[in-house]
Write an enzyme that holds these catalytic residues in place. Structure first.
Site, mmCIF file in Angstrom:
data_model
loop_
_atom_site.group_PDB
_atom_site.id
_atom_site.type_symbol
_atom_site.label_atom_id
_atom_site.label_comp_id
_atom_site.label_asym_id
_atom_site.label_seq_id
_atom_site.Cartn_x
_atom_site.Cartn_y
_atom_site.Cartn_z
ATOM 1 N N PHE A 130 0.856 -1.186 0.000
ATOM 2 C CA PHE A 130 0.000 0.000 0.000
ATOM 3 C C PHE A 130 0.892 1.235 0.000
ATOM 4 O O PHE A 130 1.702 1.423 0.902
ATOM 5 C CB PHE A 130 -0.952 0.032 1.204
ATOM 6 C CG PHE A 130 -1.961 1.142 1.080
ATOM 7 C CD1 PHE A 130 -3.133 0.961 0.351
ATOM 8 C CD2 PHE A 130 -1.727 2.389 1.642
ATOM 9 C CE1 PHE A 130 -4.055 1.998 0.196
ATOM 10 C CE2 PHE A 130 -2.638 3.432 1.492
ATOM 11 C CZ PHE A 130 -3.800 3.234 0.773
ATOM 12 N N ASP A 217 9.249 2.712 1.831
ATOM 13 C CA ASP A 217 8.054 3.430 2.266
ATOM 14 C C ASP A 217 7.877 3.202 3.762
ATOM 15 O O ASP A 217 7.425 2.146 4.191
ATOM 16 C CB ASP A 217 6.838 2.921 1.468
ATOM 17 C CG ASP A 217 5.533 3.588 1.900
ATOM 18 O OD1 ASP A 217 5.507 4.220 2.976
ATOM 19 O OD2 ASP A 217 4.535 3.471 1.162
ATOM 20 N N LYS A 246 2.392 10.220 8.339
ATOM 21 C CA LYS A 246 1.651 9.749 9.519
ATOM 22 C C LYS A 246 2.208 10.259 10.858
ATOM 23 O O LYS A 246 1.930 11.391 11.240
ATOM 24 C CB LYS A 246 1.582 8.216 9.503
ATOM 25 C CG LYS A 246 0.596 7.664 8.448
ATOM 26 C CD LYS A 246 0.412 6.189 8.581
ATOM 27 C CE LYS A 246 -0.500 5.581 7.534
ATOM 28 N NZ LYS A 246 -1.915 5.732 7.795
HETATM 29 C C1 PLP Z 1 2.866 2.340 3.905
HETATM 30 C C2 PLP Z 1 1.956 3.454 3.496
HETATM 31 N N1 PLP Z 1 2.283 4.250 2.470
HETATM 32 C C3 PLP Z 1 1.502 5.260 2.085
HETATM 33 C C4 PLP Z 1 0.309 5.528 2.707
HETATM 34 C C5 PLP Z 1 -0.549 6.676 2.249
HETATM 35 O O1 PLP Z 1 -0.487 7.711 3.175
HETATM 36 P P1 PLP Z 1 -1.548 8.913 3.138
HETATM 37 O O2 PLP Z 1 -2.872 8.312 3.471
HETATM 38 O O3 PLP Z 1 -1.041 9.880 4.162
HETATM 39 O O4 PLP Z 1 -1.520 9.485 1.768
HETATM 40 C C6 PLP Z 1 -0.087 4.728 3.782
HETATM 41 C C7 PLP Z 1 -1.378 4.958 4.449
HETATM 42 O O5 PLP Z 1 -1.937 4.113 5.092
HETATM 43 C C8 PLP Z 1 0.754 3.656 4.192
HETATM 44 O O6 PLP Z 1 0.425 2.863 5.216
#
Ligand code: PLP
Length: 411
Positions: A130, A217, A246
């Site tokens: 994700f 990520d 986050k």
């Molecule tokens: C690993 C990871 N990358 C990217 C995102 C996307 O982040 P945002 O919702 O702040 O755009 C998330 C959100 O859950 C995530 O867990």
């Protein structure tokens, strides 16, 4: 209030919180909830942490926003602090995890064009990953149901199973357009999937062999949650790019894309930007967050608390037939059930615990604050174990009831 005025992109629970304090949220009827989700790994310092509240208050009373057309002193300070902690060289600030990953994807493409002379730069991404909901990050995300209806997707990604080094080697042998790997050190949304301990080391080696960028990520795993500031620090390696968001702002929107070496030289003036990214308010909040995490040794605390909570669950429900596995890395904690337990989130909420269910409905995901006390952790373990026990017994009774009714009908 007309709920229809909001696009129905979320299926929400019928509760609204009006106040938070540490590990607790209070709803509009005055009920209190132990927050073991932290707004999905956002409020790592809990709610209304005094250092963050003070920083936001002080900055808001001076200036909230100027522009990236001008120098932003606390953006500079935050960048220096993150660079020092991460071992990276520089930072681009956006407002979210998706934007941090967009920056990484753009960076990798420009690296492909300008450093490797590749016309169709391709990034290896993982199954069940994700990375966000914008078009490029959605295309990088390995979840067909999230992508469905939004085609055509952005091209330039190839996919490998997670935690499968041979699959990456096969792509390396067959695809000359690859310029980077984008991977979560621990997959969050797919249910806290923790790869083999040397997975990142092996990916690092492959990237070095091929001059690919290793892009991690850490939107969910970063900012102390895994037991180190960044999860890759468990492996003693450095990525070329790391993204986070986050927990960085504890609720104030901010995202960061950090880069090192050749990758740090790719995005130059005019190639990328953001109106709000790294504005004085978000940087004031993030600086308070980062300083608190480091000054109060909250990475170590996350490791210790995660081990305590996971051991507590292992002791109470680890051997039950309805529990498949309990796993954790710091305060990324999963209780994987043998059968779907989607309703558990509602039941837990009724009993005053906030959590969420991921991993195809079978994984109870817990992302408690790094500041949770031992007593609160004990309360979480005891109450939730009881809730899961009751839920599993009810499910078993329902199944048995259905089976008997079926038998009677067939007689
Ligand atoms: C690993 C990871 N990358 C990217 C995102 C996307 O982040 P945002 O919702 O702040 O755009 C998330 C959100 O859950 C995530 O867990």
């Amino acid at each position: 209030m007309a709920a229809e005025a909001i696009m129905s992109t979320y299926s929400r629970m019928s509760v609204a919180f009006e106040r938070g304090d540490g590990s607790w949220l209070y709803d509009t009827d005055g009920n209190k909830y132990l927050d073991a989700l932290c707004g999905i790994a956002v409020c790592g310092l809990g709610h209304t942490h005094p250092a963050v509240t003070q920083a936001i208050h002080d900055q808001a009373s001076k200036v909230i926003h100027t522009s990236n057309l001008y120098t932003i002193p606390n953006q500079q300070q935050l960048a220096e602090r993150l660079v020092q902690i991460s071992g990276m060289d520089n930072v681009f600030f956006g407002n979210s995890g998706a934007e941090a990953n967009e920056a990484a994807i753009k960076l990798a493409r420009r690296y492909g064009h300008s450093v490797k002379n590749i016309d169709n730069p391709t990034i290896i991404v993982m199954e069940n990953a994700f990375h966000g909901r914008t078009m490029a990050t959605l295309s990088a995300t390995g979840n067909r149901s999230a992508q469905a209806g939004f085609e055509p997707l952005v091209s330039g990604f190839v996919r490998a199973p997670y935690d499968d080094i041979d699959a990456v080697k096969t792509i390396a042998a067959n695809n000359p357009n690859v310029v980077a790997i984008l991977v979560e050190p621990i997959q969050g949304e797919s249910g806290i999937q923790i790869p083999a301990p040397d997975y990142l080391n092996q990916l690092r080696e492959i990237c070095d062999q091929h001059q690919w960028l290793l892009m991690l990520d850490e939107v969910q795993s970063g900012n102390g949650r895994s037991g180190k500031y960044f999860a890759y620090q468990h492996n003693g390696i450095l990525p070329d790019v790391v993204t986070t968001a986050k927990g960085l702002g504890n609720g104030v929107p901010i995202g960061a894309c950090l880069a090192r070496g050749a990758a740090a030289q790719v995005l130059i003036a005019g190639t990328h930007g953001s109106t709000y990214g790294g504005n004085p308010l978000s940087c004031a909040a993030a600086l308070a967050v980062v300083n608190t995490i480091m000054d109060e040794n909250l990475c170590e605390r996350a490791a210790e608390l995660g081990a305590k909570i996971a051991a507590g669950f292992a002791d109470k429900i680890g051997h039950a037939d309805y529990v498949k596995e309990i796993r954790h890395k710091g305060l990324l904690i999963a209780i994987e059930l043998n059968e779907a337990g989607t309703e558990l989130a509602v039941l837990a909420k009724v009993k005053g615990i906030l959590l969420n269910i991921t991993g195809g409905g079978k994984v109870v995901r817990l992302l408690p604050p790094l500041t949770m006390t031992n007593d609160e952790a004990d309360l979480l373990v005891n109450t939730l174990s009881q809730i899961i026990r009751i839920y599993a017994a009810d499910e078993r009774n329902n199944k048995e009831h259905k089976r008997r009714s079926q038998e009677r009908r067939e007689k």
